[in-house]
Design a protein around this motif. Structure first.
Motif, mmCIF file in Angstrom:
data_model
loop_
_atom_site.group_PDB
_atom_site.id
_atom_site.type_symbol
_atom_site.label_atom_id
_atom_site.label_comp_id
_atom_site.label_asym_id
_atom_site.label_seq_id
_atom_site.Cartn_x
_atom_site.Cartn_y
_atom_site.Cartn_z
ATOM 1 N N SER A 106 0.771 -1.106 0.025
ATOM 2 C CA SER A 106 0.080 -0.030 0.240
ATOM 3 C C SER A 106 0.942 1.365 -0.047
ATOM 4 O O SER A 106 0.570 2.243 -0.831
ATOM 5 C CB SER A 106 -1.071 -0.193 1.395
ATOM 6 O OG SER A 106 -1.788 -1.047 1.085
ATOM 7 N N TRP A 107 1.795 1.227 0.763
ATOM 8 C CA TRP A 107 2.965 2.507 0.861
ATOM 9 C C TRP A 107 3.498 2.517 -0.481
ATOM 10 O O TRP A 107 3.703 3.637 -1.003
ATOM 11 C CB TRP A 107 3.874 2.262 2.039
ATOM 12 C CG TRP A 107 4.835 3.381 2.000
ATOM 13 C CD1 TRP A 107 5.036 4.358 2.744
ATOM 14 C CD2 TRP A 107 6.113 3.179 1.402
ATOM 15 N NE1 TRP A 107 5.970 5.191 2.432
ATOM 16 C CE2 TRP A 107 6.817 4.308 1.686
ATOM 17 C CE3 TRP A 107 6.995 2.361 0.494
ATOM 18 C CZ2 TRP A 107 8.132 4.514 1.165
ATOM 19 C CZ3 TRP A 107 8.118 2.554 0.122
ATOM 20 C CH2 TRP A 107 8.719 3.917 0.365
ATOM 21 N N LEU A 108 4.032 1.315 -1.065
ATOM 22 C CA LEU A 108 4.836 1.620 -2.524
ATOM 23 C C LEU A 108 3.686 2.226 -3.442
ATOM 24 O O LEU A 108 4.231 2.967 -4.274
ATOM 25 C CB LEU A 108 5.119 0.147 -2.622
ATOM 26 C CG LEU A 108 5.865 0.041 -4.252
ATOM 27 C CD1 LEU A 108 7.336 1.196 -4.223
ATOM 28 C CD2 LEU A 108 6.406 -1.423 -4.537
ATOM 29 N N VAL A 109 2.472 1.612 -3.667
ATOM 30 C CA VAL A 109 1.525 2.281 -4.381
ATOM 31 C C VAL A 109 1.248 3.609 -4.393
ATOM 32 O O VAL A 109 1.184 4.333 -5.163
ATOM 33 C CB VAL A 109 0.261 1.183 -4.501
ATOM 34 C CG1 VAL A 109 -0.805 1.871 -5.310
ATOM 35 C CG2 VAL A 109 0.549 -0.069 -4.796
ATOM 36 N N LYS A 110 1.165 4.054 -2.929
ATOM 37 C CA LYS A 110 0.757 5.455 -2.860
ATOM 38 C C LYS A 110 1.861 6.318 -3.258
ATOM 39 O O LYS A 110 1.927 7.383 -3.654
ATOM 40 C CB LYS A 110 0.810 5.605 -1.252
ATOM 41 C CG LYS A 110 0.174 6.969 -0.984
ATOM 42 C CD LYS A 110 0.023 7.063 0.584
ATOM 43 C CE LYS A 110 -0.481 8.174 1.255
ATOM 44 N NZ LYS A 110 -1.036 8.544 2.566
ATOM 45 N N ALA A 125 0.860 3.432 -12.320
ATOM 46 C CA ALA A 125 1.556 2.733 -11.408
ATOM 47 C C ALA A 125 1.123 1.173 -11.395
ATOM 48 O O ALA A 125 1.698 0.498 -10.981
ATOM 49 C CB ALA A 125 0.723 3.364 -10.186
ATOM 50 N N THR A 126 -0.289 0.893 -12.131
ATOM 51 C CA THR A 126 -0.633 -0.425 -12.343
ATOM 52 C C THR A 126 0.423 -1.107 -13.078
ATOM 53 O O THR A 126 0.717 -2.422 -12.885
ATOM 54 C CB THR A 126 -1.958 -0.605 -12.731
ATOM 55 O OG1 THR A 126 -2.846 0.292 -11.822
ATOM 56 C CG2 THR A 126 -2.516 -1.880 -12.720
ATOM 57 N N PRO A 153 1.461 -5.124 -4.716
ATOM 58 C CA PRO A 153 1.069 -4.086 -5.288
ATOM 59 C C PRO A 153 0.147 -4.137 -6.295
ATOM 60 O O PRO A 153 -0.876 -3.320 -6.609
ATOM 61 C CB PRO A 153 2.423 -3.363 -5.667
ATOM 62 C CG PRO A 153 3.276 -3.916 -4.929
ATOM 63 C CD PRO A 153 2.825 -5.483 -4.491
ATOM 64 N N ILE A 154 0.077 -5.029 -7.271
ATOM 65 C CA ILE A 154 -0.853 -5.073 -8.376
ATOM 66 C C ILE A 154 -2.192 -5.519 -8.111
ATOM 67 O O ILE A 154 -2.960 -4.586 -8.592
ATOM 68 C CB ILE A 154 -0.141 -6.433 -9.220
ATOM 69 C CG1 ILE A 154 -1.150 -6.588 -10.525
ATOM 70 C CG2 ILE A 154 -0.281 -7.909 -8.497
ATOM 71 C CD1 ILE A 154 -1.107 -5.276 -11.530
ATOM 72 N N LEU A 164 6.589 -5.623 -11.650
ATOM 73 C CA LEU A 164 7.100 -6.269 -10.571
ATOM 74 C C LEU A 164 6.687 -7.726 -10.123
ATOM 75 O O LEU A 164 7.203 -8.665 -9.935
ATOM 76 C CB LEU A 164 6.780 -5.288 -9.354
ATOM 77 C CG LEU A 164 7.520 -3.933 -9.139
ATOM 78 C CD1 LEU A 164 6.977 -3.233 -7.990
ATOM 79 C CD2 LEU A 164 8.931 -4.310 -8.767
ATOM 80 N N PHE A 165 5.380 -7.863 -10.551
ATOM 81 C CA PHE A 165 4.834 -9.200 -10.416
ATOM 82 C C PHE A 165 5.484 -10.227 -11.364
ATOM 83 O O PHE A 165 5.510 -11.385 -11.191
ATOM 84 C CB PHE A 165 3.221 -9.252 -10.662
ATOM 85 C CG PHE A 165 2.251 -10.408 -10.406
ATOM 86 C CD1 PHE A 165 2.002 -10.464 -9.041
ATOM 87 C CD2 PHE A 165 2.254 -11.243 -11.111
ATOM 88 C CE1 PHE A 165 1.255 -11.521 -8.753
ATOM 89 C CE2 PHE A 165 1.450 -12.403 -11.111
ATOM 90 C CZ PHE A 165 1.155 -12.498 -9.678
ATOM 91 N N LEU A 166 5.657 -9.611 -12.540
ATOM 92 C CA LEU A 166 6.471 -10.536 -13.648
ATOM 93 C C LEU A 166 7.645 -10.978 -13.060
ATOM 94 O O LEU A 166 8.146 -12.055 -13.284
ATOM 95 C CB LEU A 166 6.497 -9.872 -14.920
ATOM 96 C CG LEU A 166 5.253 -9.731 -15.754
ATOM 97 C CD1 LEU A 166 5.440 -8.897 -17.068
ATOM 98 C CD2 LEU A 166 4.779 -10.893 -16.110
ATOM 99 N N ILE A 167 8.289 -10.071 -12.573
ATOM 100 C CA ILE A 167 9.613 -10.469 -11.964
ATOM 101 C C ILE A 167 9.501 -11.393 -10.764
ATOM 102 O O ILE A 167 10.390 -12.300 -10.879
ATOM 103 C CB ILE A 167 10.208 -8.876 -11.220
ATOM 104 C CG1 ILE A 167 10.734 -8.043 -12.419
ATOM 105 C CG2 ILE A 167 11.688 -9.396 -10.681
ATOM 106 C CD1 ILE A 167 11.380 -6.771 -11.848
ATOM 107 N N GLY A 168 8.421 -11.241 -10.108
ATOM 108 C CA GLY A 168 8.259 -12.262 -8.866
ATOM 109 C C GLY A 168 7.866 -13.479 -9.364
ATOM 110 O O GLY A 168 8.106 -14.592 -8.772
ATOM 111 N N SER A 169 7.371 -13.682 -10.721
ATOM 112 C CA SER A 169 6.808 -15.047 -11.059
ATOM 113 C C SER A 169 8.063 -15.990 -11.504
ATOM 114 O O SER A 169 7.714 -17.007 -11.947
ATOM 115 C CB SER A 169 5.940 -14.565 -12.424
ATOM 116 O OG SER A 169 6.579 -14.159 -13.483
#
Length: 349
Positions: free
Chosen positions: A133-137, A148-149, A195-196, A155-160
């Protein structure tokens, strides 16, 4: 549109997902590899994204009405997290001892537990949501929500990489992930994972009247579910480190929450109790799972008999404890309100 939101269906799904989380953390209940995979890594994986989207959506909405709401929400959120962290502190100590690490590492372990992995395996969600939440803000201060999305999606792709590690074996990407995992264990955290889904919650509120979310909801929901199933089957054939980062979770959770808040099903029911129970279920259930592991029940039952019996015991114990805690909470609020009323009357006199 906010007056037409189907809160009851959202609460019902949150309750069902809470039950699925309990089944996910419990012993394996299906002998079939395929059915176990469907239960553990397709249906149950929707729970956390749905919880995050629901929280983000309502925080966005209520903050638009009252600018102080988000601060109060986060303050209450942190208090709740610290309380449950304290409750699960004995479990964290036992887990630390099982690692065989020197006692001098204990402060580092406690720090990591509070700010990253949680005192128990389910509590990772809370610091991850707060950091996400802090990061998205912070991102929203520099760019539009859609941008931002997109950043959160990258970031989600990197996490995948964690989920697709089976297909990346032997590559420099896999080597980089292994180096990362030696320090931070997993990409399922507030940087890469949450975040996503927070952005999705915000988008669903900001664009709640857009044609994309108001039309053909059922078709989009079914289509996204088929995409998720296709991806899950692809991962099933060559699994990675974990199954947290199914990319199909993004459209599926988006359209599932969108459908749930608009459908007429279950709309006339009162879902507040289910919402309360879902929260309690989430926090309480690991205590019963871990306590059962201390019993000889697995020695007198077959593997799958133990799985089903233990699941029933955990569900029953969790439910009764949740009902009891909610009653205590209700009585506490009653006495607080009564005391405040008496104090107010005295001040008027």
């Amino acid at each position: 549109m906010t007056r037409k939101i189907n809160y009851s269906m959202i609460s019902l799904l949150q309750f069902l997902f809470a039950v699925l989380v309990i089944a996910f953390h419990s012993a394996r209940i299906f002998p079939s590899e395929e059915w176990n995979y469907i239960q553990k890594n397709i249906i149950s994986r929707l729970a956390v994204p749905f919880f995050i989207i629901a929280s983000a959506f309502f925080v966005r909405w209520k903050t638009s009405i009252n600018k102080d709401f988000e601060k109060k929400y986060i303050k209450k959120y942190i208090k709740s997290y610290l309380l449950w962290s304290l409750i699960y502190l004995p479990y964290a100590f036992m887990y630390f001892r099982s690692l065989g690490l020197p006692k001098t590492y204990l402060p580092v372990g406690i720090f990591a537990a509070i700010f990253y992995i949680g005192m128990c395996y389910h509590l990772w969600y809370l610091p991850a949501f707060l950091f996400g939440s802090w990061l998205v803000k912070q991102c929203s201060k520099q760019m539009q929500l859609l941008s931002a999305t997109l950043f959160a999606f990258l970031l989600f792709l990197i996490g995948s990489i964690e989920t697709y590690a089976g297909y990346l074996s032997g590559t420099s990407i896999a080597d980089a992930y292994d180096t990362y995992a030696q320090v931070l264990f997993t990409t399922r955290n507030g940087l890469f994972y949450t975040p996503i889904f927070i952005c999705i919650g915000y988008l669903l509120y900001d664009y709640r009247n857009h044609r994309f979310v108001t039309e053909r909801q059922g078709i989009k929901l079914i289509g996204s579910f088929l995409i998720l199933c296709g991806e899950a089957w692809f991962i099933f054939k060559n699994p990675g480190v974990d199954k947290n980062f199914l990319i199909g979770l993004i459209p599926m959770s988006f359209f599932l929450f969108n459908w749930s808040m608009r459908t007429e099903w279950f709309k006339q029911k009162d879902g507040r109790r289910l919402k309360q129970l879902s929260v309690m279920y989430f926090f309480i259930h690991p205590a019963f799972i871990e306590l059962l592991l201390l019993t000889p029940l697995d020695e007198v039952l077959t593997t799958y008999q133990y799985a089903w019996v233990s699941l029933i015991i955990v569900l029953l114990g969790t439910h009764l404890s949740a009902v009891g805690l909610l009653k205590i909470q209700t009585k506490r609020m009653f006495f607080i309100e009564k005391w405040q009323s008496i104090a107010f009357q005295k001040n008027r006199l």
